[in-house]
Write a protein that holds these residues in place. Structure first.
Motif, PDB file in Angstrom:
ATOM      1  N   MET A   1     -52.866 100.456 -90.264  1.00  0.00           N
ATOM      2  CA  MET A   1     -54.067 100.740 -89.477  1.00  0.00           C
ATOM      3  C   MET A   1     -53.919 100.378 -88.010  1.00  0.00           C
ATOM      4  O   MET A   1     -54.444 101.062 -87.134  1.00  0.00           O
ATOM      5  CB  MET A   1     -55.290 100.065 -90.088  1.00  0.00           C
ATOM      6  CG  MET A   1     -55.363  98.571 -89.989  1.00  0.00           C
ATOM      7  SD  MET A   1     -56.817  97.969 -90.922  1.00  0.00           S
ATOM      8  CE  MET A   1     -57.048  96.366 -90.180  1.00  0.00           C
ATOM      9  N   VAL A   2     -53.171  99.311 -87.702  1.00  0.00           N
ATOM     10  CA  VAL A   2     -53.059  98.912 -86.297  1.00  0.00           C
ATOM     11  C   VAL A   2     -52.243  99.944 -85.513  1.00  0.00           C
ATOM     12  O   VAL A   2     -52.468 100.149 -84.323  1.00  0.00           O
ATOM     13  CB  VAL A   2     -52.469  97.489 -86.173  1.00  0.00           C
ATOM     14  CG1 VAL A   2     -50.987  97.446 -86.520  1.00  0.00           C
ATOM     15  CG2 VAL A   2     -52.694  96.914 -84.788  1.00  0.00           C
ATOM     16  N   SER A   3     -51.330 100.636 -86.189  1.00  0.00           N
ATOM     17  CA  SER A   3     -50.554 101.697 -85.533  1.00  0.00           C
ATOM     18  C   SER A   3     -51.359 102.976 -85.404  1.00  0.00           C
ATOM     19  O   SER A   3     -51.168 103.749 -84.471  1.00  0.00           O
ATOM     20  CB  SER A   3     -49.284 101.991 -86.341  1.00  0.00           C
ATOM     21  OG  SER A   3     -48.474 100.849 -86.460  1.00  0.00           O
TER      22      SER A   3
ATOM     23  N   GLU B   1     -53.172  91.636 -93.024  1.00  0.00           N
ATOM     24  CA  GLU B   1     -53.602  90.342 -92.493  1.00  0.00           C
ATOM     25  C   GLU B   1     -52.550  89.698 -91.593  1.00  0.00           C
ATOM     26  O   GLU B   1     -52.809  88.665 -90.960  1.00  0.00           O
ATOM     27  CB  GLU B   1     -53.963  89.392 -93.653  1.00  0.00           C
ATOM     28  CG  GLU B   1     -52.786  88.786 -94.396  1.00  0.00           C
ATOM     29  CD  GLU B   1     -52.106  89.704 -95.402  1.00  0.00           C
ATOM     30  OE1 GLU B   1     -51.193  89.237 -96.114  1.00  0.00           O
ATOM     31  OE2 GLU B   1     -52.470  90.917 -95.485  1.00  0.00           O
ATOM     32  N   LEU B   2     -51.375  90.320 -91.486  1.00  0.00           N
ATOM     33  CA  LEU B   2     -50.334  89.857 -90.554  1.00  0.00           C
ATOM     34  C   LEU B   2     -50.219  90.786 -89.351  1.00  0.00           C
ATOM     35  O   LEU B   2     -49.453  90.512 -88.426  1.00  0.00           O
ATOM     36  CB  LEU B   2     -48.974  89.803 -91.271  1.00  0.00           C
ATOM     37  CG  LEU B   2     -48.924  88.960 -92.551  1.00  0.00           C
ATOM     38  CD1 LEU B   2     -47.561  89.114 -93.236  1.00  0.00           C
ATOM     39  CD2 LEU B   2     -49.217  87.498 -92.259  1.00  0.00           C
ATOM     40  N   GLY B   3     -50.965  91.884 -89.381  1.00  0.00           N
ATOM     41  CA  GLY B   3     -50.825  92.880 -88.310  1.00  0.00           C
ATOM     42  C   GLY B   3     -49.538  93.661 -88.424  1.00  0.00           C
ATOM     43  O   GLY B   3     -48.951  94.063 -87.421  1.00  0.00           O
ATOM     44  N   MET B   4     -49.071  93.915 -89.660  1.00  0.00           N
ATOM     45  CA  MET B   4     -47.855  94.715 -89.846  1.00  0.00           C
ATOM     46  C   MET B   4     -48.068  96.134 -89.324  1.00  0.00           C
ATOM     47  O   MET B   4     -49.181  96.652 -89.317  1.00  0.00           O
ATOM     48  CB  MET B   4     -47.429  94.722 -91.319  1.00  0.00           C
ATOM     49  CG  MET B   4     -46.682  93.464 -91.726  1.00  0.00           C
ATOM     50  SD  MET B   4     -46.195  93.428 -93.493  1.00  0.00           S
ATOM     51  CE  MET B   4     -45.075  94.835 -93.596  1.00  0.00           C
ATOM     52  N   THR B   5     -46.960  96.756 -88.879  1.00  0.00           N
ATOM     53  CA  THR B   5     -47.030  98.042 -88.176  1.00  0.00           C
ATOM     54  C   THR B   5     -46.253  99.125 -88.922  1.00  0.00           C
ATOM     55  O   THR B   5     -45.468  98.840 -89.831  1.00  0.00           O
ATOM     56  CB  THR B   5     -46.425  97.915 -86.765  1.00  0.00           C
ATOM     57  OG1 THR B   5     -45.010  97.674 -86.889  1.00  0.00           O
ATOM     58  CG2 THR B   5     -47.051  96.770 -85.976  1.00  0.00           C
ATOM     59  N   ASN B   6     -46.444 100.355 -88.471  1.00  0.00           N
ATOM     60  CA  ASN B   6     -45.618 101.469 -88.950  1.00  0.00           C
ATOM     61  C   ASN B   6     -44.157 101.227 -88.603  1.00  0.00           C
ATOM     62  O   ASN B   6     -43.829 100.414 -87.736  1.00  0.00           O
ATOM     63  CB  ASN B   6     -46.077 102.782 -88.308  1.00  0.00           C
ATOM     64  CG  ASN B   6     -47.320 103.364 -88.970  1.00  0.00           C
ATOM     65  OD1 ASN B   6     -47.837 102.826 -89.940  1.00  0.00           O
ATOM     66  ND2 ASN B   6     -47.808 104.474 -88.432  1.00  0.00           N
ATOM     67  N   VAL B   7     -43.291 101.992 -89.262  1.00  0.00           N
ATOM     68  CA  VAL B   7     -41.849 101.834 -89.063  1.00  0.00           C
ATOM     69  C   VAL B   7     -41.261 103.176 -88.640  1.00  0.00           C
ATOM     70  O   VAL B   7     -41.805 104.232 -88.979  1.00  0.00           O
ATOM     71  CB  VAL B   7     -41.177 101.330 -90.367  1.00  0.00           C
ATOM     72  CG1 VAL B   7     -41.170 102.406 -91.445  1.00  0.00           C
ATOM     73  CG2 VAL B   7     -39.778 100.785 -90.114  1.00  0.00           C
TER      74      VAL B   7
ATOM     75  N   TYR C   1     -43.168 109.536 -88.975  1.00  0.00           N
ATOM     76  CA  TYR C   1     -43.373 108.236 -88.315  1.00  0.00           C
ATOM     77  C   TYR C   1     -44.865 107.893 -88.246  1.00  0.00           C
ATOM     78  O   TYR C   1     -45.254 106.729 -88.357  1.00  0.00           O
ATOM     79  CB  TYR C   1     -42.804 108.241 -86.895  1.00  0.00           C
ATOM     80  CG  TYR C   1     -41.308 108.404 -86.798  1.00  0.00           C
ATOM     81  CD1 TYR C   1     -40.468 107.990 -87.829  1.00  0.00           C
ATOM     82  CD2 TYR C   1     -40.724 108.993 -85.668  1.00  0.00           C
ATOM     83  CE1 TYR C   1     -39.095 108.145 -87.733  1.00  0.00           C
ATOM     84  CE2 TYR C   1     -39.354 109.154 -85.569  1.00  0.00           C
ATOM     85  CZ  TYR C   1     -38.542 108.728 -86.604  1.00  0.00           C
ATOM     86  OH  TYR C   1     -37.185 108.885 -86.513  1.00  0.00           O
ATOM     87  N   VAL C   2     -45.688 108.905 -88.066  1.00  0.00           N
ATOM     88  CA  VAL C   2     -47.120 108.669 -87.899  1.00  0.00           C
ATOM     89  C   VAL C   2     -47.845 108.581 -89.247  1.00  0.00           C
ATOM     90  O   VAL C   2     -48.712 107.726 -89.444  1.00  0.00           O
ATOM     91  CB  VAL C   2     -47.754 109.782 -87.028  1.00  0.00           C
ATOM     92  CG1 VAL C   2     -49.269 109.646 -86.971  1.00  0.00           C
ATOM     93  CG2 VAL C   2     -47.168 109.743 -85.620  1.00  0.00           C
ATOM     94  N   LYS C   3     -47.493 109.457 -90.198  1.00  0.00           N
ATOM     95  CA  LYS C   3     -48.305 109.618 -91.412  1.00  0.00           C
ATOM     96  C   LYS C   3     -47.605 109.273 -92.729  1.00  0.00           C
ATOM     97  O   LYS C   3     -48.254 109.211 -93.766  1.00  0.00           O
ATOM     98  CB  LYS C   3     -48.781 111.068 -91.510  1.00  0.00           C
ATOM     99  CG  LYS C   3     -49.859 111.476 -90.508  1.00  0.00           C
ATOM    100  CD  LYS C   3     -51.205 110.890 -90.872  1.00  0.00           C
ATOM    101  CE  LYS C   3     -52.318 111.502 -90.066  1.00  0.00           C
ATOM    102  NZ  LYS C   3     -52.621 112.892 -90.398  1.00  0.00           N
TER     103      LYS C   3
END
Length: 559
Positions: free
Chosen positions: A334-336, A370-376, A412-414
């Motif tokens: 979600m943050v990405s 809850e760690l703010g993990m991001t897309n890869v 990358y986005v979806k």
């Protein structure tokens, strides 16, 4: 509107394959989950939704079930699972299991029998049809690309599979099949689980006669309902399921329902109808899809997000109940997606968390959120594992000659693997997820983003979540309060008022990297107690006008 434990709960989704590996085989497992229960208890959540751990050949990562009453060998044993439930209940945590009954695996004993002959007792457990003019029975397309029908030489017929070819759809028209499902549900309920998340449950009733769709993916209205969503008997089936399987237990149910609208959701979730407690709807996660569907990228407008959430908040305000989520195992991080995962990653993650936990409904946290993990962004398509992603790539690039780089950008986005990279526990190799080779590569940013670092930093995303969850438990207004927009036409600020039992709460969220000004309407109380914010804020500040910093979130209880 009645008060219920599942309305007040915060739910945490575990995708077991990527959560924690206890034995070094690179695959998360049940013992790994047990080892992290204290971490989840510290976070403050109430319920764990466990994605499928049943026996499966893993064509679709466990959503293709070959034995509904056994545990996948890679994840452990039934004894391990029973210990997990015991350890959770010991800590006051509840467990909801995934119920996947629109389809089974083609390796399930029912289907093995069903395909043997047209007069096999299990034949009608699945949906078989003759071909038409030397081709498929109709023009429906699978949600995972290609035709929704597969030809089977043994009986010279086709079976329906709305997902992978290895996921044949079950025939809910057959009362024997339904009884088998209810019996299986009671098997798990009697073991002591606390409910079910029901996978694509509104697909189980198909339109009568299975006609050709005007659009092959079948997602638009036809007489009698959608072709395979919200079909003609869906409410009958869910009410029967409640009566025959669920009614004797104090459990929660959430139905995953693509294509459901507010009016239909009211029917599904109305307490007196006894169908499901809440639904997962998809409207807000389809806002950045163009006319070509999920992979056709278009920018997400905050105003569209606000309009969508407002429609659902108001629509289910007096009846029914909302599920609140921005990501899960099928959606990117979600943050990405909804904010800024680079220079404002921490602020963004906290702002989005504030958003989800201050709306009316039950919040769902997806592991790593809850760690703010991001897309890869993996370098090669060979590093991806998700069947939906790989099918799409083959169809577009290899089959249709589309541009590799453009298709990779969509992935990358979806792509679903964005959510499935292993949890980043610490800064050691593979993020502390495994001592072996992980089944899916770990996001390379694990050295900066990991649980060990987050738990040691009082200003981390993790500790912000802890505070938010604690506030929700102390303030019934966050659970049950009404919802009304403030500044409804602003294109960067999303603000709203919640009211409950004479109390008012104001939420201001900046969904941009700019510094717009929040203006409190003249008829509002202008003195408030600052409940939480993701920046240092002066608690005595006059909030009639507030210049919000990039991705700033503030919540006030008005005096």
């Amino acid at each position: 509107m009645s008060e219920q434990w599942w309305k007040e709960a915060v739910i945490y989704q575990i995708y077991p394959r990527s959560f924690m590996d206890s034995n070094g085989d690179g695959i998360g497992d049940i013992k790994g989950i047990i080892s992290k229960l204290d971490y989840l208890k510290e976070l403050g959540i109430d319920v764990i939704w466990l994605s499928p751990v049943y026996q499966s050949p893993n064509d679709d990562n466990g959503y293709d079930i070959s034995d509904y009453r056994n545990i996948m060998n890679e994840f452990g044993t039934m004894t391990d699972w029973e210990r997990l439930l015991e350890e959770m209940h010991k800590r006051g945590l509840k467990l909801i299991m995934d119920l996947v009954v629109n389809h089974s695996s083609d390796e399930h004993a029912w289907f093995v029998e069903s395909r043997k002959s047209k007069d096999n007792p299990y034949r009608d457990y699945y949906i078989w049809r003759d071909g038409k003019d030397g081709s498929e029975p109709n023009n429906w397309e699978s949600c995972f690309s290609g035709s929704a029908w597969k030809y089977d030489e043994t009986t010279d017929q086709y079976f329906l599979h709305l997902f992978s070819q290895k996921q044949p759809d079950l025939n809910w028209e057959n009362p024997k099949l339904r009884e088998e499902v209810y019996d299986m549900m009671k098997f798990w309920l009697d073991k002591g689980i606390d409910g079910f998340r029901m996978d694509v449950i509104n697909f189980i009733s198909k339109v009568n006669g299975l006609p050709d769709a005007e659009q092959p993916d079948g997602r638009q209205y036809a007489p009698g309902g959608d072709y395979f969503m919200n079909g003609p008997k869906i409410h009958d089936y869910l009410q029967e399921m409640h009566e025959k399987a669920l009614s004797g237990y104090d459990v929660m149910t959430v139905g995953e329902m693509p294509g459901v609208n507010v009016e239909e959701a009211k029917l599904y979730t109305a307490e007196e109808r006894k169908e499901v407690n809440m639904v997962f709807q998809f409207e807000h996660v389809d806002l950045d899809a163009g006319p070509g569907g999920k992979w056709d990228l278009r920018p997400m407008k905050m105003s569209a997000l606000r309009d969508s959430f407002t429609k659902w908040q108001k629509g289910l305000e007096q009846e029914g109940w909302n599920s609140l989520y921005l990501n899960n195992h099928d959606q990117p991080r979600m943050v990405s997606r909804f904010a800024n995962d680079k220079e404002y990653r921490v602020e963004s993650a906290k702002m989005l968390a504030t958003f989800l936990h201050t709306l009316k409904g039950t919040p769902y946290i997806y592991q790593g959120e809850e760690l703010g993990m991001t897309n890869v962004k993996f370098d090669s398509i060979d590093d991806y594992q998700d069947i939906e992603t790989l099918n799409m790539y083959r169809e577009k690039v290899i089959g249709n000659g589309e541009d590799h780089d453009k298709v990779m950008e969509s992935i990358y986005v979806k792509g679903r693997d964005n959510a499935r990279t292993p949890i980043q526990w610490d800064d050691t190799e593979h993020g502390g997820f495994t001592t072996g080779e992980p089944w899916l590569k770990v996001n390379p940013n694990y050295k900066e983003i990991n649980a060990k670092q987050a738990m040691a930093d009082p200003d981390s995303v993790f500790h912000y979540y802890r505070k938010l969850i604690g506030l929700r438990k102390e303030n019934p207004i966050m659970v049950y309060g009404s919802y009304d927009l403030i500044m409804p036409d602003h294109d960067q600020i999303y603000a709203y008022r919640r009211q409950y039992e004479g109390q008012t709460m104001i939420v201001m969220l900046n969904f941009s990297g700019d510094t717009p000004v929040f203006k409190l309407p003249a008829d509002f109380e202008s003195k408030g107690e600052l409940l939480i914010s993701n920046y240092d804020a002066n608690a005595e500040e006059d909030i009639r006008e507030v210049e919000l910093r990039p991705y700033e979130a503030r919540v006030y209880i008005m005096k």
